[in-house]
Every structure is written in C-alpha cells, then in structure tokens.
Design a protein around this motif. Structure first.
Motif, PDB file in Angstrom:
ATOM      1  N   GLY A  51      -8.425  -2.307  -0.503  1.00 47.81           N
ATOM      2  CA  GLY A  51      -8.130  -0.900  -0.211  1.00 47.81           C
ATOM      3  C   GLY A  51      -8.770  -0.408   1.077  1.00 47.81           C
ATOM      4  O   GLY A  51      -8.475   0.699   1.530  1.00 47.81           O
ATOM      5  N   SER A  57      -4.179  -0.949   1.818  1.00 46.50           N
ATOM      6  CA  SER A  57      -3.824  -1.994   0.847  1.00 46.50           C
ATOM      7  C   SER A  57      -3.775  -3.360   1.525  1.00 46.50           C
ATOM      8  O   SER A  57      -3.797  -3.463   2.761  1.00 46.50           O
ATOM      9  N   GLY A 315      -5.364  -2.164  -3.703  1.00 41.92           N
ATOM     10  CA  GLY A 315      -5.065  -0.894  -3.040  1.00 41.92           C
ATOM     11  C   GLY A 315      -6.104   0.179  -3.330  1.00 41.92           C
ATOM     12  O   GLY A 315      -6.764   0.180  -4.379  1.00 41.92           O
ATOM     13  N   ASN A 316      -6.226   1.107  -2.413  1.00 45.77           N
ATOM     14  CA  ASN A 316      -7.220   2.180  -2.502  1.00 45.77           C
ATOM     15  C   ASN A 316      -6.813   3.244  -3.529  1.00 45.77           C
ATOM     16  O   ASN A 316      -5.641   3.636  -3.599  1.00 45.77           O
TER      17      ASN A 316
END
Ligand code: F0G
Length: 352
Positions: A51, A57, A315-316
């Motif tokens: 992330g 991502s 992913g964040n």
C-alpha cells in the motif's frame, strides 16, 4: 537515490535499449514486523506493505513495465478492466508515459479512493453494468481489433514487474520465508511472486516458500473448481469469479507444496480491523484476506508454530474509506470547550 524498479532490477527484466525509463519510484516497500500479531499467533509474521507504492497498491510494480513495453511497441493508448487498483495504476503510468488510458470498471463496485485516483490522473473511465470478469472479457476482445495495448495481468510484462516483490523479500530476510500468504483475485500476483522466488532461488540460492493463496468465499473459483458467475464479497478488489491466471496459480500452489483456500467476509473484516488496531497497519479489505488466511491456517495447522510468514498487504486502507466507516464502531467525541477537553483527557489518562 532510489529510482524505481526498472533501474534496480533491469538485469532480471526483459529490457531492451528501446525500453523507455518510466518510473514513479515504485517498489522498495517495507517489510513490517507485526509484533503483536506474531505474539498472538505464535509465529514470526511480517506484512509487506504494498500500500506504500506510489498509487497505493502493488499494481505499480507491474504497471510501470507494461506501460513501458506498450510505449516501446509504439502504442498511443492502453486499456484495462479493473476492480479499481489496476485502473489507478494504469491511469498514473499512462500519464507519466504520455499515452491515453481507458479503464473499464464494474459500475458501483469499486472503492471510492480508487475511482478518485483514476479521475485525478486523467483516465477515460468506462463503467459497465456487469462484473470484473465481463469487463476483462470485453477489453480482451477490444484489444484484439483496436490499436490499444492491454495492461491487465494477462499481459506478461505485468507479472515480470510484479515478481520483483519476491526479490525484495529475499533481500530483506536473507532468504524466502517459510510461508508467503497472499490474496487471490485474478491470480496474477500469486503467479508473479512464485516466478520471482524461483528466479532468486536459481540465481542467488535463496530458499523457496510455500505459497498460501486466499480467495474470498463468495468468489472462490479456484477453491471450488468452477467459475463463479456472480461473485460477491465485501473485498471488492478480489470480487472475481473467473481468474485469468487460474492455471499459473494452481502451479504455484502445487510446485511449492502450498494451498489455495477461501476466507469469509467475516474473517476478512476481523483481520482488517485487527491489523490496524493491534499493529498499526491500515490495509484495504482485499489485502486483509491474506492475514485472515494466516489466522485460519495457524488454527488448522497448515502454518506451524514458530514459522516465518510474510503476508502481502496489497493495497492501502485509505483506498476504501467507506468500508472503514461502515464496519467499525465510530466514537467521535464532540467538544468545544478547552476545560471539558482537559478533564476528559485527565480522566482518560488516569484510568490507563
Ligand atoms: N489485492 C488487491 C488490493 C487488489 O486490487 C487485487 C486485484 C488483488 C489483491 C488480487 O490480485 O488479481 O493478481 O490475484 N486487483 C485487480 C484490479 C483485479 O483490477 O485492481 P490478483
């Protein structure tokens, strides 16, 4: 100065003298020791925080290279289907390369942050009433007849770029972990990691991990052995019912002596809250599928006590603020008076 993956790993990538240097300084993401979860689970657990890539991502790892190769071949436009993150990465790298990005998304089924990114980076956004699988089928057909480069993970340069994450893990740990846990959607990333671990094994003599992939239960095509026509999960990133790299993912599982299993939305949400609240890492729900899987596999013995496990946080968490707000108990204390605030804090601190 760190200048991105093309510079760092050129010798491992099919680069030619005509490959343009396209970079947002992607890669080089931290392998964060998850101390509290490690203690609770009785393993040595790290989260590779993808992330923290430039668009938030892991897609940036593959996209810089897919776009560079598209430009090298003379393309003026790229196209992709996406549950959100691919569209954000494609849009950003297309802008860097000076080409147009067309992104096709399932209408209403992508997280807000991802859509905002594609808009801001200047992509042409096309929404369809169907799901990701239908969007991917459409763009694959369009790329056959039109002068656009397809940058989904069926493009082999995507996996070439994404394999570099496995190199970084081996460099950080000095070896591969015992287990690599990873969410599975379209199944490109698990395939890319396995390719990376094998290449480092051959060239640097590092070990090989067992690959443990996790699909969301409502979208678990590989686990069930059949295409899911109407995939459903809260983890919209992996709401995919017919993974394009199905066979490669099964090969990664079988060659490594690993597993591909499913996790429920409840398990995903539990892991999603846990890693933020206990170890201070905010990931998006699709990413939490890998941690949910680690918890499940520690319970059922597929991961053994004391093993070293790397879980990929793809992913964040900021990508999907709606899920964060809807799936937590929100307590916001409204105060306008300094004394009231002081008292509140004093009482709070006294009770610690
Ligand atoms: N995690 C996140 C955050 C993702 O966005 C994706 C895929 C995956 C995991 C699964 O990776 O497809 O290689 O198995 N997102 C794609 C997209 C499909 O369009 O952004 P995979």
């Amino acid at each position: 100065m760190y200048e991105g993956l093309l510079k760092k790993y050129a010798e491992y990538l099919p680069v030619t003298e005509n490959t343009p240097m396209i970079s947002l300084c992607e890669g080089n993401t931290p392998l964060i020791p998850l101390k509290n979860l490690s203690k609770e689970l009785g393993i040595t657990l790290y989260g590779k925080y993808e992330g923290l890539n430039p668009t938030g991502s892991f897609k940036d790892r593959g996209m810089f290279f897919a776009v560079a190769k598209a430009v090298e071949s003379g393309a003026k436009a790229i196209v992709c289907a996406s549950t959100g993150n691919t569209s954000a990465a494609a849009a950003a790298y297309a802008t860097r390369a000076g080409v147009k990005a067309y992104v096709v998304i399932p209408d209403g089924k992508i997280a807000l942050g991802k859509l905002a990114q594609a808009i801001m980076y200047g992509a042409e956004i096309i929404a369809i009433p169907g799901n990701f699988d239908e969007a991917l089928k459409a763009v694959r057909e369009i790329a056959e007849t039109e002068d656009v480069a397809l940058v989904n993970s069926v493009n082999p340069y995507r996996l070439e770029g994404q394999k570099t994450a496995a190199f970084e893990i081996c460099e950080d740990l000095g070896n591969a972990p015992d287990v690599l846990a990873i969410p599975v959607g379209n199944a490109g990333n698990i395939s890319a990691y396995w390719k990376g671990f094998k290449e480092f094994h051959e060239k640097k003599g590092t070990s090989l991990p067992r690959m443990h992939g996790f699909e969301a239960e409502g979208a678990a095509a590989i686990v069930k052995g059949e295409v899911i026509e109407q995939p459903e999960t809260i983890a919209t990133a992996i709401r995919i019912g017919n993974p394009a790299s199905w066979k490669l993912a099964e090969a990664a599982r079988d060659e490594s002596g690993g597993h591909i299993d499913s996790v429920t939305d409840e398990e995903i949400l539990n892991a999603y809250r846990k890693v933020a609240a206990q170890d201070g890492v905010f990931v998006e729900p699709g990413s939490a599928a890998s941690l949910a899987g680690v918890i499940q596999h520690v319970k059922n013995g597929k991961i053994k006590a004391g093993e070293t496990v790397v879980t990929i946080f793809t992913g964040n968490g900021l990508k999907d603020p709606d899920t964060a707000m809807n799936e937590s108990n929100i307590t916001i204390h409204k105060m306008s008076d300094l004394e009231e605030m002081r008292q509140y804090l004093r009482n709070g601190v006294a009770s610690l």
